[in-house]
Design a protein around this motif. Structure first.
Motif, short mmCIF file in Angstrom:
data_model
loop_
_atom_site.label_atom_id
_atom_site.label_comp_id
_atom_site.label_asym_id
_atom_site.label_seq_id
_atom_site.Cartn_x
_atom_site.Cartn_y
_atom_site.Cartn_z
N SER A 237 -47.20 -11.70 -12.85
CA SER A 237 -45.81 -11.79 -12.41
C SER A 237 -45.30 -10.47 -11.84
N ARG A 238 -44.55 -10.58 -10.79
CA ARG A 238 -43.89 -9.39 -10.23
C ARG A 238 -42.84 -9.82 -9.23
N LEU A 239 -41.94 -8.86 -8.91
CA LEU A 239 -40.95 -9.12 -7.88
C LEU A 239 -40.88 -7.89 -6.98
N GLY A 240 -40.84 -8.10 -5.68
CA GLY A 240 -40.74 -6.98 -4.75
C GLY A 240 -39.61 -7.22 -3.77
N LEU A 241 -38.86 -6.16 -3.48
CA LEU A 241 -37.79 -6.26 -2.48
C LEU A 241 -38.02 -5.16 -1.46
N GLN A 242 -37.80 -5.49 -0.22
CA GLN A 242 -38.04 -4.50 0.83
C GLN A 242 -36.90 -4.47 1.83
N LEU A 243 -36.50 -3.26 2.14
CA LEU A 243 -35.48 -3.06 3.15
C LEU A 243 -36.15 -2.35 4.33
N THR A 244 -36.04 -2.95 5.51
CA THR A 244 -36.64 -2.36 6.71
C THR A 244 -35.53 -2.04 7.68
N ALA A 245 -35.47 -0.81 8.13
CA ALA A 245 -34.44 -0.42 9.10
C ALA A 245 -35.11 0.02 10.39
N ASN A 246 -34.58 -0.46 11.50
CA ASN A 246 -35.04 -0.04 12.83
C ASN A 246 -33.87 0.55 13.59
N PRO A 247 -33.56 1.82 13.37
CA PRO A 247 -32.42 2.42 14.08
C PRO A 247 -32.65 2.43 15.59
N SER B 171 -38.62 3.55 12.59
CA SER B 171 -38.30 2.58 11.55
C SER B 171 -38.51 3.19 10.18
N GLY B 172 -37.85 2.61 9.20
CA GLY B 172 -37.98 3.07 7.83
C GLY B 172 -38.16 1.88 6.91
N VAL B 173 -38.96 2.07 5.89
CA VAL B 173 -39.23 0.98 4.94
C VAL B 173 -39.06 1.50 3.52
N ILE B 174 -38.35 0.73 2.70
CA ILE B 174 -38.33 1.01 1.26
C ILE B 174 -38.68 -0.27 0.54
N GLN B 175 -39.69 -0.22 -0.28
CA GLN B 175 -40.08 -1.40 -1.06
C GLN B 175 -40.08 -1.03 -2.54
N VAL B 176 -39.37 -1.84 -3.32
CA VAL B 176 -39.26 -1.60 -4.76
C VAL B 176 -39.91 -2.78 -5.48
N ILE B 177 -40.73 -2.48 -6.46
CA ILE B 177 -41.44 -3.55 -7.18
C ILE B 177 -41.14 -3.46 -8.68
N ALA B 178 -40.95 -4.62 -9.30
CA ALA B 178 -40.87 -4.70 -10.76
C ALA B 178 -42.09 -5.46 -11.24
N GLU B 179 -42.90 -4.82 -12.05
CA GLU B 179 -44.08 -5.45 -12.64
C GLU B 179 -44.44 -4.61 -13.87
N PRO C 27 -30.13 -1.72 16.82
CA PRO C 27 -30.55 -1.33 15.47
C PRO C 27 -30.55 -2.56 14.55
N THR C 28 -31.57 -2.70 13.74
CA THR C 28 -31.63 -3.84 12.83
C THR C 28 -31.91 -3.37 11.41
N LEU C 29 -31.50 -4.20 10.49
CA LEU C 29 -31.74 -3.95 9.08
C LEU C 29 -32.19 -5.28 8.51
N SER C 30 -33.37 -5.36 7.93
CA SER C 30 -33.79 -6.63 7.33
C SER C 30 -34.14 -6.46 5.86
N LEU C 31 -33.77 -7.47 5.11
CA LEU C 31 -34.12 -7.50 3.70
C LEU C 31 -35.14 -8.60 3.50
N ASN C 32 -36.26 -8.25 2.91
CA ASN C 32 -37.29 -9.25 2.62
C ASN C 32 -37.72 -9.09 1.17
N GLY C 33 -38.25 -10.15 0.63
CA GLY C 33 -38.71 -10.06 -0.75
C GLY C 33 -39.92 -10.92 -0.98
N PHE C 34 -40.63 -10.61 -2.06
CA PHE C 34 -41.77 -11.44 -2.45
C PHE C 34 -41.87 -11.42 -3.96
N GLY C 35 -42.56 -12.39 -4.48
CA GLY C 35 -42.72 -12.38 -5.92
C GLY C 35 -43.70 -13.42 -6.38
#
Lengths: 141, 411
Positions: free
Chosen positions: B71-81, B86-94, B27-35
């Motif tokens: 301008s914006r910021l995005g954060l994403q959490l990807t889980a692969n149980p 797999s599951g993905v949650i991506q939150v954006i501020a803009e 199982p993996t959990l990754s945090l990625n972001g972009f902006g």
């Protein structure tokens, strides 16, 4: 006075010249793998996440090197014709759309030798000096 | 600006457990972001150049320089149980419809791999309406500071709630990806009105081989703009003529369709890409058309590029409205007001402009690129193009020059 942009441009040009002087990176599989040869396009697709199974159904598990290492830069230039920034942009498209994560990456050439020999269906790339009895070089045409 | 900085800081401070990607079976959990940190200058002070039509502020009238467009910021959490789930949650501020920067959920879905070739997802996803739709907010992944608005501006909404499938196959060296989805989306206009899209579906087909990508998609959805209902009801008070106008232009469950065709060729040192779209709506929104063509060359870490784009409308952008000649004065005045309102609506909906953009992207460090982009917009006669917040002093049909600077990053 040369601008910083010019300096960066030249260092990149020089970097390519130095790269091309090095020995070619080779693609390897575990010694007992049935994979004998791959086309350049197959190698490209495997490392871009497009190809996860060969036409006979055999899965392929790519092992990557640390981003920005010399072997990493050479492999992507030599086999895919792409720079590390282009590869980064490619994976950004897949990661942020939930369509995939980049291949597992390991620290260096000897770590690739270990990982490929210990992983079923693995494929990796490394400097030819690190090829040992546990590995077999795949012909890429 | 301060609000934006606060939102970015808040989003960064969200505590998350972050694991590194391991072998496929664990199982993996990754945090990625972009902006993107971007500023853009507009020389048109009587209107705003905005990110898209569902936001209030931009460059020009609100301020010659704006950091709010790109301008914006995005954060994403990807889980692969497991390897198949797999599951993905991506939150954006803009910038949002109300001008705030409250982070919102752009993606939130669970994906199940039925077979190695077929996966299904349920939850919130982004529709693959255009070739770069799914990653249009990840500035680092695209050559531009912002996707050409002549095409991408036609659909400001990116995500939907529903289900989708993705089927991948290979033939003759081509990787073939077919995606289909069904869902719905509610959004809010800057004036606070609700826009509801229902029965939305998209079929998208991608073919890739080496440096070649070919894309085609078909989408349709039923659209309702509730805040316009009283306006069209007022037309209906004027008998058959008014009813016909309301019937022609109201957006009340109206079936809209969108077709996009795209191609990209990227052999490594250079690239060229383009898209053509047609969007049809039997309502005041009308029948929009658009295309763009971008080409660039990579000199080491520098990539200069040029984009040509055009948008136009194939339906009426004005209407004579109710005939006021025979009406008694107490009715003629409101009729004229309604006619003016209708024509304002038609004019605003129609995006008609050409543009030339020149830019240079500099991949200055791993994960970071700096892009400068100059855009010259040539608005069609009588049109305001992609501009909003037009002021009384605005003269339609002119030209607008934009200068933008953006720092894109991923991690």
């Amino acid at each position: 006075m040369p601008s910083r942009l010019t300096v960066t441009g030249w260092s990149v040009v020089l970097g390519f010249m130095i790269d091309s002087a090095c020995a070619d990176v080779v693609v390897v599989v575990p010694q007992h793998s049935p994979v004998e040869r791959l086309s350049r396009e197959q190698v490209m697709d495997i490392y871009l996440g497009r190809l996860t199974r060969l036409s006979d159904g055999t899965p392929v598990v790519p092992i990557d090197q640390r981003e920005g290492s010399t072997t990493y830069r050479e492999f992507y230039q030599q086999y895919l014709g792409q720079s590390p920034a282009q590869i980064k942009a490619h994976w950004s498209k897949l990661i942020f759309t939930g369509h995939g994560q980049p291949p597992r990456s390991v620290a260096d050439d000897s770590a690739v030798a270990d990982a490929v020999s210990q992983t079923r269906h693995a494929i990796g790339y490394l400097d030819p000096d690190f090829v040992d009895a546990r590995l077999r070089v795949v012909a890429v045409e | 600006m301060r609000q934006l900085a606060m939102a970015l800081l808040t989003a960064l401070a969200v505590p998350v457990a972050c694991g590194t990607a391991g072998a496929a079976e664990t199982p993996t959990l990754s945090l990625n972001g972009f902006g993107t940190l971007g500023v853009v200058h507009s020389d048109e002070r009587q209107a705003d150049f905005v990110a898209h039509r569902l936001v209030p502020d931009g460059a020009g009238h609100s301020g010659a320089w704006s950091a709010e467009v790109d301008s914006r910021l995005g954060l994403q959490l990807t889980a692969n149980p497991t390897s198949r789930l797999s599951g993905v949650i991506q939150v954006i501020a803009e910038q949002r419809h109300d001008g705030s920067y409250r982070p919102f959920v752009e993606w939130a879905n669970v994906r199940f791999e039925v077979t190695p070739a077929l996966s299904v997802r349920i939850g919130r996803m982004v529709q693959p309406v255009f070739m770069a739709s799914e990653y249009r907010k990840v500035g680092y992944a695209t050559p531009w500071i912002r996707p050409p608005q002549e095409v991408y501006g036609l659909l400001p909404v990116t995500n939907f709630d529903g289900v989708d499938f993705r089927y991948r196959s290979r033939f003759a060296g081509f990787t073939h990806t077919l995606q289909g989805n069904y869902g719905r989306k509610d959004s809010t206009t800057p004036s606070g009105g609700d826009v509801r899209a229902r029965d939305g579906m998209t079929l998208a087909n991608t073919l890739e081989r080496g440096g070649v990508t070919l894309f085609a998609s078909y989408s349709r959805y039923r659209l309702t703009v509730a805040e316009l209902a009283p306006f069209f009801d007022a037309f209906r008070q004027f008998g058959p003529e008014g009813e016909a106008i309301a019937e022609r232009y109201d957006v009340d469950g109206t079936r809209n369709t969108l077709i996009s065709l795209g191609a990209r060729y990227d052999p490594g040192d250079w690239f060229v890409m383009g898209e053509w779209i047609r969007s049809d709506s039997p309502s005041f929104i009308g029948d929009g058309r658009g295309w763009y063509l971008t080409g660039g060359y990579r000199f080491g870490s520098l990539t200069p590029y040029v984009t040509l784009a055009r948008a136009w409308v194939d339906s009426d952008t004005s209407d004579p409205g109710l005939s006021t000649a025979g009406l008694p004065p107490p009715l003629a005045a409101p009729a004229r007001q309604l006619n003016a309102g209708l024509n304002q609506l038609l004019g605003r909906a129609a995006v008609q402009q050409k543009s030339v953009s020149l830019g240079v992207r500099w991949d200055l460090a791993r994960n970071v690129a700096l892009t400068v982009q100059y855009d010259h917009l040539d608005l069609a006669a009588g049109a305001r193009g992609v501009l909003t917040n037009t002021q009384p002093g605005f003269e339609p049909g002119g030209t607008v020059d934009l200068f933008g600077l953006a720092l894109d990053f991923v991690f």
